[in-house]
Design a protein around this motif. Structure first.
Motif, PDB file in Angstrom:
ATOM      1  N   VAL A  85      41.923  23.201  83.214  1.00  0.00           N
ATOM      2  CA  VAL A  85      40.884  22.394  83.868  1.00  0.00           C
ATOM      3  C   VAL A  85      40.211  23.196  84.983  1.00  0.00           C
ATOM      4  CG1 VAL A  85      40.441  20.299  85.229  1.00  0.00           C
ATOM      5  CG2 VAL A  85      42.008  20.205  83.274  1.00  0.00           C
ATOM      6  N   ASP A  86      41.024  23.831  85.829  1.00  0.00           N
ATOM      7  CA  ASP A  86      40.473  24.644  86.930  1.00  0.00           C
ATOM      8  C   ASP A  86      39.609  25.794  86.403  1.00  0.00           C
ATOM      9  OD1 ASP A  86      41.618  23.114  88.899  1.00  0.00           O
ATOM     10  OD2 ASP A  86      43.277  24.476  89.311  1.00  0.00           O
ATOM     11  N   ASP A  87      40.097  26.466  85.364  1.00  0.00           N
ATOM     12  CA  ASP A  87      39.346  27.601  84.806  1.00  0.00           C
ATOM     13  C   ASP A  87      37.988  27.160  84.271  1.00  0.00           C
ATOM     14  OD1 ASP A  87      41.350  29.340  85.477  1.00  0.00           O
ATOM     15  OD2 ASP A  87      42.126  29.610  83.435  1.00  0.00           O
ATOM     16  N   SER A  88      37.956  25.958  83.668  1.00  0.00           N
ATOM     17  CA  SER A  88      36.697  25.430  83.143  1.00  0.00           C
ATOM     18  C   SER A  88      35.709  25.164  84.278  1.00  0.00           C
ATOM     19  CB  SER A  88      36.941  24.138  82.356  1.00  0.00           C
ATOM     20  OG  SER A  88      35.710  23.561  81.967  1.00  0.00           O
ATOM     21  N   ILE A  89      36.199  24.549  85.360  1.00  0.00           N
ATOM     22  CA  ILE A  89      35.320  24.245  86.495  1.00  0.00           C
ATOM     23  C   ILE A  89      34.812  25.535  87.140  1.00  0.00           C
ATOM     24  CG2 ILE A  89      35.199  23.193  88.800  1.00  0.00           C
ATOM     25  CD1 ILE A  89      37.319  21.150  87.732  1.00  0.00           C
ATOM     26  N   LYS A  90      35.706  26.509  87.303  1.00  0.00           N
ATOM     27  CA  LYS A  90      35.308  27.796  87.897  1.00  0.00           C
ATOM     28  C   LYS A  90      34.247  28.481  87.035  1.00  0.00           C
ATOM     29  CE  LYS A  90      39.769  28.558  90.148  1.00  0.00           C
ATOM     30  NZ  LYS A  90      41.052  29.304  90.069  1.00  0.00           N
ATOM     31  N   ALA A  91      34.404  28.376  85.713  1.00  0.00           N
ATOM     32  CA  ALA A  91      33.413  28.971  84.795  1.00  0.00           C
ATOM     33  C   ALA A  91      32.070  28.249  84.923  1.00  0.00           C
ATOM     34  CB  ALA A  91      33.920  28.905  83.354  1.00  0.00           C
ATOM     35  N   GLN A  92      32.113  26.915  85.085  1.00  0.00           N
ATOM     36  CA  GLN A  92      30.870  26.136  85.241  1.00  0.00           C
ATOM     37  C   GLN A  92      30.165  26.469  86.555  1.00  0.00           C
ATOM     38  OE1 GLN A  92      31.011  21.853  84.067  1.00  0.00           O
ATOM     39  NE2 GLN A  92      33.123  22.269  83.476  1.00  0.00           N
ATOM     40  N   ILE A  93      30.953  26.804  87.584  1.00  0.00           N
ATOM     41  CA  ILE A  93      30.354  27.241  88.856  1.00  0.00           C
ATOM     42  C   ILE A  93      29.689  28.600  88.650  1.00  0.00           C
ATOM     43  CG2 ILE A  93      30.865  28.037  91.208  1.00  0.00           C
ATOM     44  CD1 ILE A  93      33.210  25.950  91.205  1.00  0.00           C
ATOM     45  N   LYS A  94      30.439  29.511  88.022  1.00  0.00           N
ATOM     46  CA  LYS A  94      29.987  30.898  87.865  1.00  0.00           C
ATOM     47  C   LYS A  94      28.741  31.009  86.988  1.00  0.00           C
ATOM     48  CE  LYS A  94      31.917  35.498  87.115  1.00  0.00           C
ATOM     49  NZ  LYS A  94      33.110  36.283  86.716  1.00  0.00           N
ATOM     50  N   ASN A  95      28.689  30.225  85.894  1.00  0.00           N
ATOM     51  CA  ASN A  95      27.542  30.355  84.980  1.00  0.00           C
ATOM     52  C   ASN A  95      26.349  29.476  85.364  1.00  0.00           C
ATOM     53  OD1 ASN A  95      28.078  27.738  84.044  1.00  0.00           O
ATOM     54  ND2 ASN A  95      29.136  28.431  82.195  1.00  0.00           N
ATOM     55  N   GLY A  96      26.485  28.742  86.476  1.00  0.00           N
ATOM     56  CA  GLY A  96      25.361  27.945  86.968  1.00  0.00           C
ATOM     57  C   GLY A  96      25.278  26.533  86.420  1.00  0.00           C
ATOM     58  N   ASP A  97      26.223  26.156  85.535  1.00  0.00           N
ATOM     59  CA  ASP A  97      26.177  24.811  84.946  1.00  0.00           C
ATOM     60  C   ASP A  97      26.313  23.717  86.006  1.00  0.00           C
ATOM     61  OD1 ASP A  97      25.764  25.706  82.409  1.00  0.00           O
ATOM     62  OD2 ASP A  97      27.801  25.347  81.685  1.00  0.00           O
ATOM     63  N   LEU A  98      27.200  23.942  86.996  1.00  0.00           N
ATOM     64  CA  LEU A  98      27.416  22.920  88.022  1.00  0.00           C
ATOM     65  C   LEU A  98      26.142  22.703  88.848  1.00  0.00           C
ATOM     66  CD1 LEU A  98      30.209  21.748  87.838  1.00  0.00           C
ATOM     67  CD2 LEU A  98      30.764  22.735  90.044  1.00  0.00           C
ATOM     68  N   ALA A  99      25.466  23.794  89.181  1.00  0.00           N
ATOM     69  CA  ALA A  99      24.207  23.685  89.942  1.00  0.00           C
ATOM     70  C   ALA A  99      23.150  22.933  89.132  1.00  0.00           C
ATOM     71  CB  ALA A  99      23.703  25.079  90.311  1.00  0.00           C
ATOM     72  N   LYS A 100      23.111  23.198  87.813  1.00  0.00           N
ATOM     73  CA  LYS A 100      22.151  22.497  86.943  1.00  0.00           C
ATOM     74  C   LYS A 100      22.472  21.004  86.880  1.00  0.00           C
ATOM     75  CE  LYS A 100      21.278  26.489  83.958  1.00  0.00           C
ATOM     76  NZ  LYS A 100      21.712  27.120  82.685  1.00  0.00           N
ATOM     77  N   LEU A 101      23.783  20.678  86.819  1.00  0.00           N
ATOM     78  CA  LEU A 101      24.179  19.268  86.770  1.00  0.00           C
ATOM     79  C   LEU A 101      23.846  18.569  88.086  1.00  0.00           C
ATOM     80  CD1 LEU A 101      27.572  19.359  84.813  1.00  0.00           C
ATOM     81  CD2 LEU A 101      25.340  18.570  84.013  1.00  0.00           C
ATOM     82  N   TRP A 102      23.997  19.292  89.209  1.00  0.00           N
ATOM     83  CA  TRP A 102      23.617  18.703  90.505  1.00  0.00           C
ATOM     84  C   TRP A 102      22.128  18.354  90.486  1.00  0.00           C
ATOM     85  CZ3 TRP A 102      26.739  17.443  94.624  1.00  0.00           C
ATOM     86  CH2 TRP A 102      26.058  16.911  95.714  1.00  0.00           C
ATOM     87  N   ASP A 103      21.331  19.289  90.044  1.00  0.00           N
ATOM     88  CA  ASP A 103      19.882  19.088  89.976  1.00  0.00           C
ATOM     89  C   ASP A 103      19.557  17.882  89.085  1.00  0.00           C
ATOM     90  OD1 ASP A 103      17.182  20.222  90.626  1.00  0.00           O
ATOM     91  OD2 ASP A 103      17.050  20.345  88.444  1.00  0.00           O
ATOM     92  N   LYS A 104      20.263  17.790  87.958  1.00  0.00           N
ATOM     93  CA  LYS A 104      20.027  16.707  86.990  1.00  0.00           C
ATOM     94  C   LYS A 104      20.355  15.339  87.591  1.00  0.00           C
ATOM     95  CE  LYS A 104      22.001  14.882  82.656  1.00  0.00           C
ATOM     96  NZ  LYS A 104      22.956  15.142  81.542  1.00  0.00           N
ATOM     97  N   TRP A 105      21.492  15.247  88.306  1.00  0.00           N
ATOM     98  CA  TRP A 105      21.977  13.943  88.743  1.00  0.00           C
ATOM     99  C   TRP A 105      21.540  13.516  90.129  1.00  0.00           C
ATOM    100  CZ3 TRP A 105      23.259  10.493  85.488  1.00  0.00           C
ATOM    101  CH2 TRP A 105      23.708  10.899  84.217  1.00  0.00           C
ATOM    102  N   PHE A 106      21.199  14.469  90.984  1.00  0.00           N
ATOM    103  CA  PHE A 106      20.894  14.098  92.364  1.00  0.00           C
ATOM    104  C   PHE A 106      19.462  14.382  92.797  1.00  0.00           C
ATOM    105  CE2 PHE A 106      25.540  14.832  92.355  1.00  0.00           C
ATOM    106  CZ  PHE A 106      25.934  13.538  92.677  1.00  0.00           C
ATOM    107  N   LEU A 107      18.741  15.176  92.003  1.00  0.00           N
ATOM    108  CA  LEU A 107      17.380  15.543  92.410  1.00  0.00           C
ATOM    109  C   LEU A 107      16.314  15.176  91.377  1.00  0.00           C
ATOM    110  CD1 LEU A 107      18.237  19.028  93.971  1.00  0.00           C
ATOM    111  CD2 LEU A 107      17.855  16.870  95.180  1.00  0.00           C
TER     112      LEU A 107
END
Length: 300
Positions: A241-263
């Motif tokens: 689970v941690d490795d998946s989240i770290k990968a999503q941070i590194k590849n920019g997926d988390l930032a894209k999801l933030w943009d999608k859900w909050f902006l």
């Protein structure tokens, strides 16, 4: 006597095996071909669209995690089952094995860490106060003599009472069964304020009939790391689970999801929450960790 000792030894081994199986989530998922995700009905990070459909920031992060779990286990197919959870039952349902991955909006704190584990922090929350725009309430000092709503099973009102600026202030507490119920207490005028995580307040305001009628005011009451909850003492599952989240941070997926859900506009009403990425969340992504909120408080 020897038979008794042997019987006790066998029973102990069997119990140990059952405990190991209970804490081997990957083996459980592989054997069943399914994973059970804990979802919320009205959280700012996970909510329902009705008809068994769930969505949200944490929901999308968990969808990516589940894909990575499937890949890790080499499964051609992995079924996701959804288990709605509340603030009151989310910890017990993870503990007893009903839920494998709790994807709501749970604060990682030292008390909960005694019962469950948390993945690395995905979001750092700021507890705030929501009021009606015409209420005249602008901060903690204005809550004296007022009725303050929060959600059963959450820590927000205790956080408010502990705030140094709340000294000498007397207010009545009113509890909603979930976040939408708590917001309804504010919306209907039964409560003067709703104290909760900023994302939950912003989301409920955005989804209300008249968003301009509400505002988030006052001081940041506390800073809380929000994380996906998993069973305790299962390091192999936590690593995936941690490795998946770290990968999503590194590849920019988390930032894209933030943009999608909050902006950007979100369902069901296609309104925008307008919650910029905070410095605290950026810092948590830059240095992934599973520290509890007490560690954040110590830095202040």
């Amino acid at each position: 006597m020897n038979k008794q000792v042997l019987a006790l030894a066998i029973a102990a081994l069997a119990a140990g095996g059952a405990f190991a199986q209970a804490n081997d989530t990957l083996a459980k998922i592989k054997a069943s071909g399914s994973i059970t995700e804990g979802v919320r009905e009205s959280s700012g990070l996970s909510y329902t669209l009705g008809n068994g459909q769930y969505t949200g920031f944490h929901y999308d992060i968990c969808a990516n995690i589940i894909k990575d779990i499937q890949k890790h286990l080499g499964l051609a197919k992995l079924e996701t089952k959804y288990q709605p959870v509340t603030s009151q039952n989310r910890v017990p349902l993870v503990q007893n094995g009903t839920v494998d991955l709790e994807c709501g909006s749970t604060t990682n704190n030292a008390t909960r860490q005694k019962d469950v584990s948390f993945a690395v922090t995905t979001y750092v929350e700021e507890v705030r106060i929501a009021v009606k725009a015409n209420s005249g309430i602008n901060g903690i000092k204005d809550l004296n003599g007022k009725t303050v709503a929060t959600t059963t099973g959450t820590t927000s009102v205790q956080t408010l009472r502990k705030n140094e600026r709340a000294g000498g202030i007397d207010f009545k507490e009113l509890y909603g069964k979930d976040h939408s119920d708590s917001f309804l207490l504010l919306e209907s005028g039964r409560a003067d304020a709703f104290v909760m995580d900023g994302s939950i307040l912003a989301s409920n305001i955005a989804k209300s009939k008249s968003p301009a009628d509400f505002k988030i005011v006052g001081e940041v009451l506390s800073v809380e790391p929000i994380a996906i909850m998993i069973r305790k003492d299962d390091p192999a599952f936590k690593k995936v689970v941690d490795d998946s989240i770290k990968a999503q941070i590194k590849n920019g997926d988390l930032a894209k999801l933030w943009d999608k859900w909050f902006l950007k506009p979100i369902p069901p009403a296609n309104v925008t929450v307008n919650l910029p990425l905070s410095d605290a969340t950026k810092a948590a992504w830059a240095n992934p960790n599973d520290k509890p909120m007490e560690d954040y408080a110590a830095k202040k």
